[in-house]
Motif scaffolding. Structure first.
Motif, PDB file in Angstrom:
ATOM      1  N   ARG A  12      32.570  45.869  47.545  1.00  0.00           N
ATOM      2  CA  ARG A  12      33.792  45.831  46.751  1.00  0.00           C
ATOM      3  C   ARG A  12      34.855  46.166  47.393  1.00  0.00           C
ATOM      4  N   SER A  18      37.109  43.795  43.191  1.00  0.00           N
ATOM      5  CA  SER A  18      35.957  42.681  42.195  1.00  0.00           C
ATOM      6  C   SER A  18      34.651  42.692  43.661  1.00  0.00           C
ATOM      7  N   SER A  29      40.703  37.534  44.679  1.00  0.00           N
ATOM      8  CA  SER A  29      42.070  38.022  43.918  1.00  0.00           C
ATOM      9  C   SER A  29      42.992  38.141  44.446  1.00  0.00           C
TER      10      SER A  29
END
Ligand code: ZN
Ligand code: ZN
Length: 355
Positions: A12, A18, A29
């Protein structure tokens, strides 16, 4: 292995949390670098190595950092510039044998030797030569500890054995092995990761790079290191042939010279091709002249073939504006040296290898 892969796939982002697909270098992101923490550590370690006066170590660390940075970014360009500069420094200072280097740094001359004057100094210097030879010897054995190398080597040995008998097969495989370890030694010097040597029966052997050279000079250095070590091995075999008057050794020396010469063909990813890419157009024409002269003197048609490929590279292929002078010296010396070696193996040992 499977566990490691599973852990990697559920990684992550440290910034936004994310989920990240494996092998991603930036978070899609929030654009944060995936390996930010590791990069910071590498940069700090590399900085420390540079301050300690250990550019070879810093080079390895920056190269590792380069792999974790997305290409095309400012950071990637910055680190590439650093790697290039350090690689040039390592190259210019010949910082190739960390074992001998560490030895030299460790301490001064012992008192006993210092008291012996010139003799003591000679002995002290001899110690470095010994450390250097041991370093090279250790490296030579290193490849044999890899199962893949050993297995492919035995396979090649078997193939050559059935074709030419065990003596010739053993000598040829040993010469090819030394050639490959020349590449490995050069790669280590520049801190580049690579696979262990793999033999392909009938075709020689290869080392696969896991990191790419930063410039043509580095690529040429790594490329020509194979033929340089391989030629040295062929010289040793030739001397042994002359001393023992054993015909099989003469044939091995001749075949090894021929094989190293073939690798100087300036095409594709052959060693010669990698050397030629670092040469400017004018330098390539010098190489053509050297090849032509050696062909004229030895009558060996392989020089003509290599010369024709060199003419193509000099006249039609793209070339850098600024060429690398040392590459031209190394390439020319190899051509002339291998010409002399092949000629000597033919005329002095009576080797009638039809290779
Ligand atoms: Zn993110
Ligand atoms: Zn090679």
């Amino acid at each position: 292995m499977a566990e490691a892969l599973a852990a990697e796939s559920t990684q992550r982002c440290e910034g936004c949390g994310s989920e990240l697909a494996p092998r991603l270098l930036t978070c899609p992101s929030c654009r944060k670098l995936v390996h930010g923490a590791r990069l910071k550590q590498l940069a700090a370690d590399a900085q420390a190595a540079s301050e300690r006066g250990a550019p070879a170590e810093a080079l390895v660390l920056w190269r590792e950092a380069l792999e974790l940075l997305p290409p095309g970014t400012g950071q990637h360009a910055q680190v590439t510039a650093r790697v290039t500069a350090l690689s040039q420094e390592v190259d210019a200072r010949g910082l190739s044998v960390p074992i001998a280097e560490a030895e030299r740094k460790r301490s001064g001359m012992p008192k006993v030797l210092a008291g012996m004057g010139a003799v003591g100094l000679t002995l002290w210097k001899f110690k470095f030569v010994l450390a250097l030879l041991l370093g090279k010897g250790k490296l030579l054995l290193l490849g044999l500890t890899q199962a893949s190398t050993l297995f492919s080597m035995l396979l090649a040995l078997g193939v050559y054995w059935t074709a030419w008998g065990w003596r010739f097969a053993l000598g040829l495989v040993a010469c090819i092995y030394v050639h490959e370890m020349g590449h490995v030694a050069s790669l280590r010097r520049f801190g580049m990761k690579a696979s262990a040597p793999m033999f392909i029966p009938g075709l020689g052997a290869f080392v696969r790079l896991k990191q790419s050279p930063v410039d043509g000079r580095e690529d040429a250095r790594v490329g020509l290191a194979g033929p340089i070590w391989g030629s040295a091995a062929a010289v040793v075999v030739l001397v042994a042939a002359l001393v023992t008057e054993w015909k099989a050794l003469g044939a091995i020396a001749h075949a090894a010279a021929w094989l190293n010469l073939f690798n100087l063909l300036p095409l594709w990813s052959l060693d010669g091709g990698r050397g030629f890419r670092a040469l400017a157009r004018k330098q390539r024409w010098v190489a053509v002249a050297v090849l032509g002269a050696t062909w004229f003197l030895t009558g060996e048609n392989l020089f003509l073939l290599i010369g024709l490929a060199a003419v193509f590279q000099a006249s039609m292929a793209s070339a850098p504006e600024e060429g690398d002078a040392r590459t031209l010296v190394e390439y020319s010396a190899l051509v002339v040296g291998l010409g002399a070696l092949g000629w000597a193996a033919n005329h002095w040992t009576g080797a009638t290898a039809a290779l």
